[in-house]
Write a protein that holds these residues in place. Structure first.
Motif, mmCIF file in Angstrom:
data_model
loop_
_atom_site.group_PDB
_atom_site.id
_atom_site.type_symbol
_atom_site.label_atom_id
_atom_site.label_comp_id
_atom_site.label_asym_id
_atom_site.label_seq_id
_atom_site.Cartn_x
_atom_site.Cartn_y
_atom_site.Cartn_z
ATOM 1 N N ALA A 27 0.837 -1.210 0.000
ATOM 2 C CA ALA A 27 0.000 0.000 0.000
ATOM 3 C C ALA A 27 0.869 1.256 0.000
ATOM 4 O O ALA A 27 0.567 2.238 -0.698
ATOM 5 C CB ALA A 27 -0.921 -0.012 1.210
ATOM 6 N N PHE A 28 1.936 1.222 0.765
ATOM 7 C CA PHE A 28 2.869 2.348 0.842
ATOM 8 C C PHE A 28 3.477 2.642 -0.529
ATOM 9 O O PHE A 28 3.561 3.795 -0.971
ATOM 10 C CB PHE A 28 3.952 1.999 1.869
ATOM 11 N N LEU A 29 3.909 1.593 -1.219
ATOM 12 C CA LEU A 29 4.535 1.771 -2.535
ATOM 13 C C LEU A 29 3.527 2.194 -3.596
ATOM 14 O O LEU A 29 3.811 3.063 -4.428
ATOM 15 C CB LEU A 29 5.224 0.476 -2.949
ATOM 16 N N ARG A 30 2.363 1.579 -3.594
ATOM 17 C CA ARG A 30 1.356 1.898 -4.608
ATOM 18 C C ARG A 30 0.906 3.358 -4.514
ATOM 19 O O ARG A 30 0.674 4.006 -5.530
ATOM 20 C CB ARG A 30 0.157 0.964 -4.473
ATOM 21 N N GLU A 31 0.797 3.874 -3.289
ATOM 22 C CA GLU A 31 0.404 5.271 -3.127
ATOM 23 C C GLU A 31 1.409 6.177 -3.826
ATOM 24 O O GLU A 31 1.039 7.159 -4.480
ATOM 25 C CB GLU A 31 0.311 5.630 -1.643
ATOM 26 N N GLY A 32 2.695 5.833 -3.708
ATOM 27 C CA GLY A 32 3.712 6.625 -4.373
ATOM 28 C C GLY A 32 3.700 6.451 -5.879
ATOM 29 O O GLY A 32 3.824 7.417 -6.633
ATOM 30 N N LEU A 33 3.551 5.220 -6.344
ATOM 31 C CA LEU A 33 3.535 4.957 -7.784
ATOM 32 C C LEU A 33 2.404 5.703 -8.479
ATOM 33 O O LEU A 33 2.557 6.179 -9.613
ATOM 34 C CB LEU A 33 3.406 3.450 -8.038
ATOM 35 N N GLU A 34 1.275 5.817 -7.799
ATOM 36 C CA GLU A 34 0.139 6.535 -8.375
ATOM 37 C C GLU A 34 0.441 8.005 -8.625
ATOM 38 O O GLU A 34 -0.186 8.640 -9.478
ATOM 39 C CB GLU A 34 -1.077 6.417 -7.443
ATOM 40 N N HIS A 35 1.423 8.537 -7.901
ATOM 41 C CA HIS A 35 1.771 9.949 -8.052
ATOM 42 C C HIS A 35 3.131 10.139 -8.722
ATOM 43 O O HIS A 35 3.733 11.212 -8.642
ATOM 44 C CB HIS A 35 1.766 10.637 -6.682
ATOM 45 N N GLY A 36 3.646 9.085 -9.357
ATOM 46 C CA GLY A 36 4.866 9.211 -10.138
ATOM 47 C C GLY A 36 6.159 9.054 -9.376
ATOM 48 O O GLY A 36 7.242 9.363 -9.910
ATOM 49 N N ASP A 37 6.118 8.585 -8.108
ATOM 50 C CA ASP A 37 7.347 8.353 -7.355
ATOM 51 C C ASP A 37 8.075 7.121 -7.873
ATOM 52 O O ASP A 37 7.454 6.174 -8.361
ATOM 53 C CB ASP A 37 7.040 8.116 -5.864
ATOM 54 N N GLY A 38 9.396 7.118 -7.722
ATOM 55 C CA GLY A 38 10.152 5.902 -7.931
ATOM 56 C C GLY A 38 9.872 4.958 -6.778
ATOM 57 O O GLY A 38 9.374 5.369 -5.728
ATOM 58 N N ALA A 39 10.194 3.676 -6.949
ATOM 59 C CA ALA A 39 9.896 2.693 -5.906
ATOM 60 C C ALA A 39 11.027 1.678 -5.794
ATOM 61 O O ALA A 39 11.533 1.184 -6.802
ATOM 62 C CB ALA A 39 8.581 1.975 -6.203
ATOM 63 N N VAL A 40 11.402 1.381 -4.539
ATOM 64 C CA VAL A 40 12.473 0.430 -4.257
ATOM 65 C C VAL A 40 12.008 -0.515 -3.159
ATOM 66 O O VAL A 40 11.392 -0.084 -2.183
ATOM 67 C CB VAL A 40 13.762 1.150 -3.797
ATOM 68 N N VAL A 41 12.312 -1.799 -3.314
ATOM 69 C CA VAL A 41 12.070 -2.792 -2.270
ATOM 70 C C VAL A 41 13.379 -3.514 -1.999
ATOM 71 O O VAL A 41 14.005 -4.054 -2.920
ATOM 72 C CB VAL A 41 10.997 -3.819 -2.678
ATOM 73 N N ALA A 42 13.812 -3.521 -0.748
ATOM 74 C CA ALA A 42 15.013 -4.252 -0.345
ATOM 75 C C ALA A 42 14.602 -5.331 0.647
ATOM 76 O O ALA A 42 14.016 -5.034 1.697
ATOM 77 C CB ALA A 42 16.030 -3.303 0.283
ATOM 78 N N HIS A 43 14.903 -6.571 0.310
ATOM 79 C CA HIS A 43 14.494 -7.684 1.177
ATOM 80 C C HIS A 43 15.346 -8.892 0.807
ATOM 81 O O HIS A 43 16.182 -8.828 -0.103
ATOM 82 C CB HIS A 43 12.999 -7.997 0.978
#
Length: 304
Positions: A27-43
């Protein structure tokens, strides 16, 4: 929650189950993607696979980082994330990142990673990024969970974002957990020589005698050159250089004639306008880099 990001927002999430992590991180990432933010997941690799499945088609817009390769030592981890974030910010005006923080089984190293989380606040303060550090509350000891509140200005709970009343400034954290440094008695003086070239020749000779592998020797030569240049420029010149094996590692101590400095963040700040990168590079190439006032002068102690 506003999606406008102008500087670093460093938050933490302590989750009780993998399902909770996935739901809240996605949910945190999708909110950003909807507004054009880049997205990173480290795991971990397993965690990345779960997040890819949960994000579905949105996963194509996310940069995934294997923490098994990133979490080796704090300076290396900071550099790895800096490279990833800088690459994303060349493509988008701001970014969101979810990073599952790794604490190994050795309690002796936990303070290292607490220091990393504290330094993160200052090192990336200039970046337009919202970084959510996640912690598996079902398996982490209280000592680490306590550190979460001391190193993150905001912690996400079931009731929403909460400002931490235990938060400490990065330099306070580093001073509190620092182990006092002192000259290593095993080392011998090799002097600096006439110039930087002779300094490197002398240091290379000592590493050859110690049996240091060629690749690691190059790392020490590059790091020591950066530290020596800093001592010449800001420390009034070099009084002595000491080198040799200590505790299973090759060590080099550079003693300068200056008054020294008192900055636990030295070398941990990512390069930016108006700041140099010499000590940042040196920290990445070596196991540790410490500064202290010794009997002969201000000393930089480098362990490979």
């Amino acid at each position: 929650m506003s999606t406008d990001i102008t500087a670093l927002q460093h938050q933490a999430l302590v989750y009780d189950s993998l399902d909770e992590y996935v739901v809240r991180a996605a949910a945190f990432l999708r909110e950003g993607l909807e507004h054009g933010d880049g997205a990173v997941v480290a795991h971990t690799r397993a965690g990345i696979a779960v997040m890819r499945e949960a994000l579905g088609a949105d996963a194509d817009a996310v940069r995934f980082v294997d923490v098994g390769e990133a979490y080796t030592r704090p300076a290396h981890t900071l550099a790895a994330y800096h490279d990833v974030y800088a690459d994303q910010l060349h493509r988008t005006p701001s970014l969101r990142a979810v990073a599952d923080v790794q604490f190994g089984p050795d309690p002796g190293e936990w303070d290292l990673w607490t220091a990393y989380e504290a330094v993160f606040n200052e090192s990336f303060a200039h970046l337009p990024a919202r970084v959510l550090c996640t912690y598996d509350g079902s398996r982490l000891p209280e000592r680490i969970l306590d550190a979460v509140w001391r190193t993150h200005p905001t912690v996400l709970t079931e009731d929403g974002a909460r400002t931490s009343d235990c938060y400490e400034e990065p330099d306070q954290v580093l001073r509190r957990i620092a182990t006092p440094s002192a000259p290593l008695p095993q080392l011998r003086s090799i002097g600096f020589g006439r110039d930087a070239e002779e300094f490197r020749e002398r240091l290379a000779r000592e590493m050859n005698l110690a049996g240091t592998p060629a690749g690691r020797s190059l790392d020490m030569l590059l790091a020591a050159t950066e530290v020596a240049a800093n001592a010449v420029t800001h420390g009034g010149g070099i009084r002595d250089v000491r080198a040799g094996s200590a505790g299973g590692r090759f060590a080099c101590e550079i003693v300068d004639a200056g008054p020294g400095f008192d900055d636990p963040l030295a070398g941990y700040l990512a390069p930016r306008a108006g700041s140099g990168s010499g000590l940042w590079i040196a920290r990445q190439l070596t196991w540790s880099l410490e500064f202290f006032h010794g009997p002969r002068g201000f000393t930089a102690q480098i362990l490979l």
